[in-house]
Design an enzyme around this catalytic site. Structure first.
Site, short mmCIF file in Angstrom:
data_model
loop_
_atom_site.label_atom_id
_atom_site.label_comp_id
_atom_site.label_asym_id
_atom_site.label_seq_id
_atom_site.Cartn_x
_atom_site.Cartn_y
_atom_site.Cartn_z
N GLY A 167 0.76 -1.24 0.00
CA GLY A 167 0.00 0.00 0.00
C GLY A 167 0.79 1.29 0.00
N TRP A 200 2.34 2.92 -2.45
CA TRP A 200 1.93 3.79 -3.56
C TRP A 200 0.51 4.28 -3.37
CZ3 TRP A 200 3.92 3.13 -9.18
CH2 TRP A 200 5.32 3.15 -9.19
N ASP A 241 -5.00 -5.91 -6.01
CA ASP A 241 -3.89 -6.85 -5.84
C ASP A 241 -4.45 -8.24 -5.54
OD1 ASP A 241 -1.40 -8.18 -5.07
OD2 ASP A 241 -0.59 -6.20 -4.73
N ASP A 275 -7.20 -11.17 -9.04
CA ASP A 275 -6.36 -11.12 -10.22
C ASP A 275 -7.06 -10.29 -11.28
OD1 ASP A 275 -4.93 -11.65 -12.60
OD2 ASP A 275 -4.33 -13.63 -11.88
N ASP A 300 3.45 -0.91 -9.73
CA ASP A 300 4.76 -1.23 -9.16
C ASP A 300 4.94 -2.75 -9.12
OD1 ASP A 300 7.23 -0.43 -8.10
OD2 ASP A 300 6.54 -0.68 -6.04
N LYS A 345 6.52 -0.20 -13.67
CA LYS A 345 7.87 -0.70 -13.40
C LYS A 345 8.32 -1.69 -14.47
CE LYS A 345 9.15 -2.11 -9.20
NZ LYS A 345 9.26 -2.99 -8.00
#
Length: 206
Positions: A61, A63, A81, A97, A122, A162
């Site tokens: 958490g 971000w 997530d 998912d 990320d 990322k």
């Protein structure tokens, strides 16, 4: 009592001496990664008051916390997530998912059919050390982000994702460039120098 492996001991030593770990604890962030997003935002101004943000791979958490701070009470932050994540004030969390159709439906319901201004990711593949395998796993994550951007990002919106340096990474960056007007690479100060990670900041979706 079992002995720690040498790699575990090195990790603990690195954590103990990491200024971003110390700072995150002092300032109440759930991870040192919060400072990566802060660094990116200082340079690229992707988080704006009142914005609608989709944070992929959000747990634990860090971000999400930064996004909530920056968009303020008029903004919307939806975190997603497969891992559980304790609640964060100002954010809506969806566990699952994002390739699952039921999660798409849940996301559509939370967003109320409205597009988002920014997609954050990320997420990182589980690194095996096998270059081809790891590169393919990274490609899957990036393509998933692009698919969600296609579904939820407004025209002109932005994405921060990322990446890692693999043989096929330049192809992934080129793929992102085909969807966005401007694309830059960033290596935040909080990214460890030995890490192959970097971030792509893409603006002007359409």
């Amino acid at each position: 009592m079992p002995r720690r492996s040498s790699s575990s001991s090195r990790w603990l030593q690195r954590q103990a001496g990491d200024p971003y770990v110390k700072q995150s604890r002092q300032q109440g962030y759930r991870s040192r990664a919060a400072y990566k997003l802060k660094d990116i935002d200082q340079r690229d101004r992707v988080l704006k008051a009142g914005a609608r943000v989709l944070d992929l791979g959000a747990s634990p958490g860090g971000w999400t916390q930064v996004a909530c701070e920056m968009v303020g009470p008029r903004g919307t932050v939806v975190a997603l997530d497969v891992l559980k994540m304790p609640p964060i004030a100002g954010a809506t969390f969806i566990e699952g998912d994002c390739r699952d159709p039921s999660i798409h439906a849940a996301l559509d319901a939370v967003l109320g059919g409205q597009p988002v201004d920014l997609v954050l990711s990320d997420m990182a593949p589980n690194i095996s050390g096998i270059a081809l395998k790891d590169g393919a796993a990274l490609e899957d994550l990036v393509q998933m982000c692009l698919e969600l951007a296609q579904r939820h990002l407004r025209p002109g919106g932005a994405m921060v994702v990322k990446l890692f340096e693999f043989a096929g990474t330049d192809d992934l960056v080129r793929d992102i460039k085909r969807r966005f007007a401007t694309v830059v690479r960033r290596k935040p100060a909080a990214s460890r120098s030995e890490s192959r990670e970097f971030y792509v900041v893409a603006k002007g979706f359409g």
